[in-house]
Design a protein around this motif. Structure first.
Motif, mmCIF file in Angstrom:
data_model
loop_
_atom_site.group_PDB
_atom_site.id
_atom_site.type_symbol
_atom_site.label_atom_id
_atom_site.label_comp_id
_atom_site.label_asym_id
_atom_site.label_seq_id
_atom_site.Cartn_x
_atom_site.Cartn_y
_atom_site.Cartn_z
ATOM 1 N N PRO A 194 20.818 70.401 3.099
ATOM 2 C CA PRO A 194 19.874 70.975 2.138
ATOM 3 C C PRO A 194 18.795 69.981 1.763
ATOM 4 C CG PRO A 194 21.922 70.344 1.046
ATOM 5 C CD PRO A 194 22.150 70.142 2.510
ATOM 6 N N VAL A 195 17.565 70.451 1.670
ATOM 7 C CA VAL A 195 16.480 69.572 1.254
ATOM 8 C C VAL A 195 16.748 69.102 -0.177
ATOM 9 C CG1 VAL A 195 14.970 71.357 0.266
ATOM 10 C CG2 VAL A 195 13.965 69.306 1.295
ATOM 11 N N VAL A 196 16.365 67.884 -0.467
ATOM 12 C CA VAL A 196 16.465 67.356 -1.828
ATOM 13 C C VAL A 196 15.043 67.104 -2.303
ATOM 14 C CG1 VAL A 196 17.329 65.523 -3.297
ATOM 15 C CG2 VAL A 196 18.701 66.307 -1.351
ATOM 16 N N ALA A 197 14.603 67.913 -3.274
ATOM 17 C CA ALA A 197 13.228 67.801 -3.755
ATOM 18 C C ALA A 197 13.163 68.311 -5.186
ATOM 19 C CB ALA A 197 12.293 68.616 -2.858
ATOM 20 N N GLN A 198 12.173 67.839 -5.910
ATOM 21 C CA GLN A 198 11.988 68.282 -7.286
ATOM 22 C C GLN A 198 11.536 69.739 -7.321
ATOM 23 O OE1 GLN A 198 12.860 66.446 -9.837
ATOM 24 N NE2 GLN A 198 13.264 64.571 -8.675
ATOM 25 N N THR A 227 25.054 56.616 -11.615
ATOM 26 C CA THR A 227 26.405 57.058 -11.951
ATOM 27 C C THR A 227 26.429 58.474 -12.527
ATOM 28 O OG1 THR A 227 26.263 55.945 -14.100
ATOM 29 C CG2 THR A 227 27.310 54.738 -12.292
ATOM 30 N N ASP A 228 25.353 59.205 -12.307
ATOM 31 C CA ASP A 228 25.341 60.628 -12.629
ATOM 32 C C ASP A 228 25.611 61.370 -11.319
ATOM 33 O OD1 ASP A 228 24.583 63.279 -13.717
ATOM 34 O OD2 ASP A 228 23.718 62.112 -15.350
ATOM 35 N N ALA A 229 25.265 62.634 -11.232
ATOM 36 C CA ALA A 229 25.457 63.391 -9.999
ATOM 37 C C ALA A 229 24.376 64.453 -9.886
ATOM 38 C CB ALA A 229 26.839 64.037 -9.964
ATOM 39 N N TYR A 230 23.957 64.706 -8.664
ATOM 40 C CA TYR A 230 22.946 65.724 -8.366
ATOM 41 C C TYR A 230 23.647 67.080 -8.351
ATOM 42 C CZ TYR A 230 19.718 68.400 -5.353
ATOM 43 O OH TYR A 230 18.892 69.357 -4.812
ATOM 44 N N ASP A 231 23.518 67.833 -9.445
ATOM 45 C CA ASP A 231 24.333 69.017 -9.688
ATOM 46 C C ASP A 231 24.188 70.082 -8.601
ATOM 47 O OD1 ASP A 231 25.220 68.495 -12.732
ATOM 48 O OD2 ASP A 231 23.155 67.862 -12.441
ATOM 49 N N THR A 232 22.963 70.336 -8.166
ATOM 50 C CA THR A 232 22.743 71.353 -7.142
ATOM 51 C C THR A 232 23.453 70.965 -5.849
ATOM 52 O OG1 THR A 232 20.597 71.896 -8.115
ATOM 53 C CG2 THR A 232 20.979 72.617 -5.858
ATOM 54 N N ASP A 289 12.809 43.078 3.588
ATOM 55 C CA ASP A 289 13.420 43.263 2.275
ATOM 56 C C ASP A 289 14.681 44.111 2.371
ATOM 57 O OD1 ASP A 289 11.507 41.786 0.986
ATOM 58 O OD2 ASP A 289 10.294 43.505 0.370
ATOM 59 N N PHE A 290 15.658 43.795 1.526
ATOM 60 C CA PHE A 290 16.903 44.555 1.453
ATOM 61 C C PHE A 290 16.855 45.552 0.287
ATOM 62 C CE2 PHE A 290 19.143 40.584 3.196
ATOM 63 C CZ PHE A 290 19.154 41.086 4.495
ATOM 64 N N TYR A 291 17.295 46.781 0.566
ATOM 65 C CA TYR A 291 17.487 47.805 -0.462
ATOM 66 C C TYR A 291 18.871 48.435 -0.274
ATOM 67 C CZ TYR A 291 12.536 47.593 -1.745
ATOM 68 O OH TYR A 291 11.306 47.172 -2.188
ATOM 69 N N PRO A 292 19.398 49.096 -1.302
ATOM 70 C CA PRO A 292 20.752 49.659 -1.175
ATOM 71 C C PRO A 292 20.895 50.685 -0.053
ATOM 72 C CG PRO A 292 20.110 49.532 -3.479
ATOM 73 C CD PRO A 292 18.890 49.210 -2.683
ATOM 74 N N CYS A 293 19.869 51.476 0.201
ATOM 75 C CA CYS A 293 19.875 52.394 1.352
ATOM 76 C C CYS A 293 18.444 52.846 1.572
ATOM 77 C CB CYS A 293 20.813 53.592 1.127
ATOM 78 S SG CYS A 293 20.120 54.942 0.142
ATOM 79 N N HIS A 294 18.246 53.641 2.626
ATOM 80 C CA HIS A 294 16.885 54.027 2.999
ATOM 81 C C HIS A 294 16.180 54.826 1.901
ATOM 82 C CE1 HIS A 294 19.522 57.313 4.326
ATOM 83 N NE2 HIS A 294 18.499 58.117 4.182
ATOM 84 N N GLN A 295 16.952 55.546 1.060
ATOM 85 C CA GLN A 295 16.308 56.373 0.046
ATOM 86 C C GLN A 295 15.846 55.568 -1.173
ATOM 87 O OE1 GLN A 295 17.242 60.517 -0.532
ATOM 88 N NE2 GLN A 295 19.185 60.213 0.533
ATOM 89 N N SER A 353 21.356 61.058 -7.344
ATOM 90 C CA SER A 353 21.683 60.928 -8.763
ATOM 91 C C SER A 353 20.547 60.227 -9.511
ATOM 92 C CB SER A 353 22.987 60.146 -8.931
ATOM 93 O OG SER A 353 23.231 59.835 -10.279
ATOM 94 N N TYR A 354 20.049 59.150 -8.935
ATOM 95 C CA TYR A 354 18.980 58.390 -9.582
ATOM 96 C C TYR A 354 17.689 59.200 -9.654
ATOM 97 C CZ TYR A 354 15.414 54.876 -10.413
ATOM 98 O OH TYR A 354 14.350 54.177 -10.925
ATOM 99 N N ASN A 355 17.353 59.877 -8.571
ATOM 100 C CA ASN A 355 16.091 60.619 -8.516
ATOM 101 C C ASN A 355 16.047 61.778 -9.506
ATOM 102 O OD1 ASN A 355 14.932 58.989 -6.554
ATOM 103 N ND2 ASN A 355 15.782 60.183 -4.866
#
Length: 464
Positions: free
Chosen positions: A294-298, A437-442, A370-376, A429-431
């Motif tokens: 599923p797409v993740v978008a606002q 430490t939250d969750a993307y409800d959809t 540069d290092f980031y936690p993941c690509h997103q 969760s962050y976006n």
């Protein structure tokens, strides 16, 4: 914790803490449901109290024969004795030790190209730019990244490197140089590199296919399904669709892969909530392994999935599951990523608790190192962890990710799916909530349905 549901005529009982799953008859299903309501703290008991047994019996006598109910009660006690029903949560205590563990890096996502030859409308990487500038990774930066991985992998032998973009094939020569460099280090350091790549296929040719089939353990091929769906969301920058160019290449590549792993990876949006048709399009084109996410978008994006879309999407997963079973039984089955589930072993404790390992075991590397936690998270400066020259210096953020587990998330603690999804995606969760430490409800609603479908499929195929 018990989770129960009925899907496609199958009555499923899940004992969440033990991972035990039972496909049962209606009387057993109803007996467990009533017992769980009567004794909500059954996890602390070694047996179903006699008073509760009698209440179950009384409630069900109007629907079932007494002998059936008593047999179900005996089966409940047997499963309790076997540690397969109403079991205790044994994982919570592991969490406190997570921050103390030495950080071992086992995988890197190399952003070999912050550039792309397509203009996919939903791309979080902004046509490869990642909120920054177009760039190609140099061999020197990639070499330092591989050295960092070897030096920080501890005693772990198997290491994974994913070539990602943008579009990795726009920097193909450096990809080959880095594979050669990695292979040259394997014997010296007793390591084994597993190289993977994600590509849109535009630049695929015979030489690249042959090389990938020799060196890449897995290749992800990006395609969204039916021609009209794919071309609406994955056009070239001039607006022309990409389907007709890439599909013949993907079909040839898939055949040449032989026994090596690959999968077609699509994205569905609000424009194609009948996405089961796109999955079946993949299968009908001859592809054997596939995924559609599923797409993740606002919400302001016209293609975004919204809360009101969830009921229709859940029905679509049910529809796909039924067709999946049908094709499997007909001998023309396919492998759909979200319907794969291991009910015999499942993930290890660390995986159950911490998920994908982003920010700790898994890092993304930009073209400039540069290092980031993941690509997103790439381009989000507060999540910058360090670089290939200094290593990981932002240990505070790293430790936050180390403790980003299912017990740190309020929405996960009482969720039946927590040990299957391991808390979901930290970036989503962050976006959506500004916290990892939250969750993307959809996304949670869709994930839970996929898990239910996957378990039902196991029951259906076991039945024959």
């Amino acid at each position: 914790m018990i989770h129960q549901y009925i899907n496609n005529g199958f009555h499923i009982i899940m004992d969440v803490n033990s991972g035990s799953v039972h496909s049962v008859d209606p009387v057993m299903y109803d007996a467990v449901k009533i017992a769980a309501q009567l004794v909500p703290d059954m996890e602390k008991a070694a047996a179903l109290p006699k008073e509760a047994e009698e209440k179950v019996l009384l409630e069900l006598l109007s629907t079932y024969e007494e002998a059936e109910v008593r047999e179900a009660l005996e089966e409940i006690q047997f499963l309790i004795d076997e540690g397969e029903l109403f079991t205790k949560d044994i994982y919570h205590d592991y969490v406190v030790d997570f921050k103390k563990r030495k950080t071992v890096v086992k995988a890197l996502c190399l952003h070999i190209a912050h550039d792309c030859n397509l203009a996919c409308k939903y791309c979080f990487a902004e046509e490869g730019e990642y909120h920054g500038r177009r760039a190609l990774m140099s061999f020197e930066v990639g070499k330092k990244a591989l050295d960092f991985l070897v030096e920080n992998s501890g005693n772990r032998k198997n290491l994974e490197v994913d070539f990602f973009g943008g579009e990795p094939l726009m920097n193909w020569d450096v990809v080959k140089q880095l594979v050669e460099y990695g292979r040259s280090k394997e014997k010296e350091y007793n390591k084994k590199f597993r190289f993977t790549m994600t590509t849109n296929g535009v630049l695929l040719n015979d030489e690249i296919m042959e090389y990938c089939n020799r060196e890449m353990s897995n290749v992800v091929l990006s395609l969204d399904g039916r021609k009209e769906v794919n071309d609406q969301m994955r056009p070239f920058r001039n607006g022309k669709g990409s389907y007709e160019l890439i599909v013949p290449k993907f079909q040839k590549f898939a055949k040449l892969r032989g026994e090596k792993d690959y999968y077609i990876r699509g994205t569905f949006t609000r424009n194609n909530m009948d996405f089961s048709k796109d999955v079946l399009e993949f299968a009908d084109l001859g592809f054997e392994s596939m995924s559609i996410e599923p797409v993740v978008a606002q919400d302001e994006e016209d293609y975004s999935i919204r809360q009101e879309d969830i009921p229709a999407i859940l029905e679509e997963y049910d529809k796909l599951a039924v067709e999946y079973i049908k094709r499997q039984k007909e001998g023309r089955g396919f492998n759909f990523f979200h319907f794969n589930i291991d009910l015999t072993q499942g993930p290890c404790v660390a995986k159950r608790l911490s998920g994908c390992g982003s920010g700790t075991e898994y890092l993304a590397v930009t073209p400039w190192g540069d290092f980031y936690p993941c690509h997103q998270f790439v381009g989000e400066e507060e999540f910058l962890l360090g670089n290939v020259d200094t290593g990981v210096t932002n240990t505070q953020i790293r430790d936050e990710f180390k403790l980003c587990n299912v017990y740190a998330k309020d929405k996960c603690r009482d969720c039946f799916a927590r040990f299957y999804c391991s808390g979901g995606c930290a970036a989503n969760s962050y976006n959506f909530h500004g916290s990892i430490t939250d969750a993307y409800d959809t996304g949670c609603e869709m994930q839970k349905k996929r898990i239910e479908c996957a378990i039902m499929i196991k029951a259906a195929l076991a039945e024959g």
